[in-house]
Design a protein around this motif. Sequence first.
Motif: not given
Length: 169
Positions: A54-63, A78-83, A88-90, A119-121
Amino acid sequence: MSEAQPKNAEDLFRFLDELGIKHTTKRHAPVFTVAESVELRDEIAGGHTKNLFLKDKKDNYFLLTVEENATVDLKTIHQTIGAASKVSFGKPEKLMEFLGVIPGAVTAFGAINDTEGRVKFVFDEALMEFDVINCHPLANDQTTSIASKDMLRFMDATGHEALVLKVSA
């Protein structure tokens, strides 16, 4: 951006061995979805994973790595993972660039290729309750079993501070 070849399954196994992390791997026909991999359940014990890149609007990526049947609410996660925003999907290109894998082979083991820490795991709490979790070893024609506590050691060794959060419904 480096043009180095991403590490492969053999590189991963060597790295796990160097860390003294026990792992077993079973080869199988390539699987691209959780549905296709269901037939392996009888052969491979433990928690089986589903991964959301996943990615947020600031191009932070999460797996997000969750148990295969878990439900994740993408509208609120997004609230849980700190996005910084809803996620949306990367794109597949970023998946290859950051984690060295193609769609269908997404795995937390991709951390070995994320040398720049892009990437933040995040692991779901429910998944980490399993003693053993199963992930693709950077390719979808194998499944590697590893102790859940050793997955966190692996993350640490790759320079990633993995989060264990309740991300599934």
